[in-house]
Design an enzyme around this catalytic site. Structure first.
Site, PDB file in Angstrom:
ATOM      1  N   ALA A  64       0.355 -16.703  -9.246  1.00 42.66           N
ATOM      2  CA  ALA A  64       0.285 -15.565  -8.338  1.00 42.66           C
ATOM      3  C   ALA A  64       0.429 -14.277  -9.138  1.00 42.66           C
ATOM      4  O   ALA A  64       0.969 -14.274 -10.245  1.00 42.66           O
ATOM      5  CB  ALA A  64       1.382 -15.660  -7.281  1.00 42.66           C
ATOM      6  N   GLY A 107       1.241 -20.700  -8.491  1.00 45.45           N
ATOM      7  CA  GLY A 107       0.363 -20.784  -7.337  1.00 45.45           C
ATOM      8  C   GLY A 107      -1.000 -21.356  -7.686  1.00 45.45           C
ATOM      9  O   GLY A 107      -1.652 -21.991  -6.849  1.00 45.45           O
ATOM     10  N   GLU A 110      -0.576 -25.029  -7.501  1.00 45.34           N
ATOM     11  CA  GLU A 110      -0.457 -25.454  -6.104  1.00 45.34           C
ATOM     12  C   GLU A 110      -1.808 -25.408  -5.392  1.00 45.34           C
ATOM     13  O   GLU A 110      -2.078 -26.233  -4.513  1.00 45.34           O
ATOM     14  CB  GLU A 110       0.574 -24.587  -5.391  1.00 45.34           C
ATOM     15  CG  GLU A 110       1.993 -24.857  -5.894  1.00 45.34           C
ATOM     16  CD  GLU A 110       3.037 -23.991  -5.229  1.00 45.34           C
ATOM     17  OE1 GLU A 110       3.925 -24.532  -4.557  1.00 45.34           O
ATOM     18  OE2 GLU A 110       2.955 -22.753  -5.400  1.00 45.34           O
ATOM     19  N   GLU A 130       8.095 -21.414 -11.700  1.00 44.20           N
ATOM     20  CA  GLU A 130       8.711 -20.470 -10.760  1.00 44.20           C
ATOM     21  C   GLU A 130      10.217 -20.301 -10.918  1.00 44.20           C
ATOM     22  O   GLU A 130      10.716 -19.161 -10.833  1.00 44.20           O
ATOM     23  CB  GLU A 130       8.379 -20.882  -9.318  1.00 44.20           C
ATOM     24  CG  GLU A 130       6.946 -20.587  -8.883  1.00 44.20           C
ATOM     25  CD  GLU A 130       5.990 -21.726  -9.146  1.00 44.20           C
ATOM     26  OE1 GLU A 130       4.908 -21.760  -8.528  1.00 44.20           O
ATOM     27  OE2 GLU A 130       6.321 -22.600  -9.989  1.00 44.20           O
TER      28      GLU A 130
END
Length: 244
Positions: A64, A107, A110, A130
């Site tokens: 992200a 992200g 994911e 993270e």
């Protein structure tokens, strides 16, 4: 489809090819990209097609956008901004394939986990760093990764900060195949070509049942009963018998 800023979208007769298109930022996922991916999902849900998801340049998605992530509050977390999108991708009617090169981190990992099948290059790296940034992988990794690779390996990634290289991803079943850099998109298309030869309704019902929690023998029976009555089933089996 409409014009996109963070994506390159190529809609074909039987599939949609989506390329994350922020190569200078390692295709970091922004709120604008999230919105645009939702628009793609809306289109595919209305007219079901296969999906190929990849990234422009050397990397799939480096995570992200940290600049945006730093400003998010608990209200943003409770809204499940990324998780809702990735869950939606996971529920798309027909099979989805991620073609992964380079980094698929945070992200980005994911997002790859949300696809049904992954093909990687030798440079691929999957990880969820993270906790090192004071947060957790909360967009699906905690429930998808254990299903994909088992709880032990998932804990190594999510708690131990271990990054899975391409060979490990192949050995643990996270990816279907590993190819040389630059060949991953072609390999994904070859896989989708094979999938596209199957009956769309059979694919759709199979995916729905696989993604349903628990055991569901009666659902299998009902889905099979629907398929047994289709013209597509009759024509395909007739063609098989005549060819044989």
């Amino acid at each position: 489809m409409t014009h996109f800023v963070t994506l390159d979208v190529d809609e074909r007769a039987d599939r949609v090819v989506v390329t994350l298109d922020r190569p200078a930022q390692r295709n970091a996922i922004t709120t604008e990209m999230i919105d645009e991916l939702h628009a793609v999902c809306t289109r595919i849900e209305a007219d079901p097609k296969l999906l190929l998801l990849t990234g422009r340049g050397e990397h799939f998605a480096g995570g992200a956008d940290i600049g945006q992530l730093r400003t998010r509050t608990r209200h943003d977390a409770l809204a499940g901004i990324n998780r809702i999108l990735f869950d939606r991708i996971g529920r798309l009617p027909l099979p989805t394939v991620a073609a992964v090169s380079g980094f698929a981190l945070g992200g980005g990992a994911e997002l790859a986990y949300a696809c049904d099948i992954r093909i990687a290059t030798t440079t691929a790296r999957f990880g969820n760093p993270e906790p090192g940034l004071g947060i957790m992988a909360a967009a699906g990794a905690t429930y998808r990764l254990p299903q994909l690779v088992g709880a032990s390996v998932a804990k190594q990634v999510l708690l131990g900060g271990h990054v899975l290289d391409a060979d490990t991803a192949l050995r643990t079943g996270l990816v279907l195949d590993v190819v040389e850099p630059g060949n991953h998109v072609d390999a994904a298309h070859q896989l989708l070509d094979r999938i596209a030869r199957s009956a769309p309704l059979a694919l759709r019902l199979t995916k729905t049942i696989i993604n349903s929690p628990g055991t569901h023998p009666f659902a299998d029976d009902i889905a099979q009963a629907v398929l047994f009555e289709t013209r597509d089933k009759h024509d395909r089996m007739t063609a098989f018998l005549e060819k044989k």
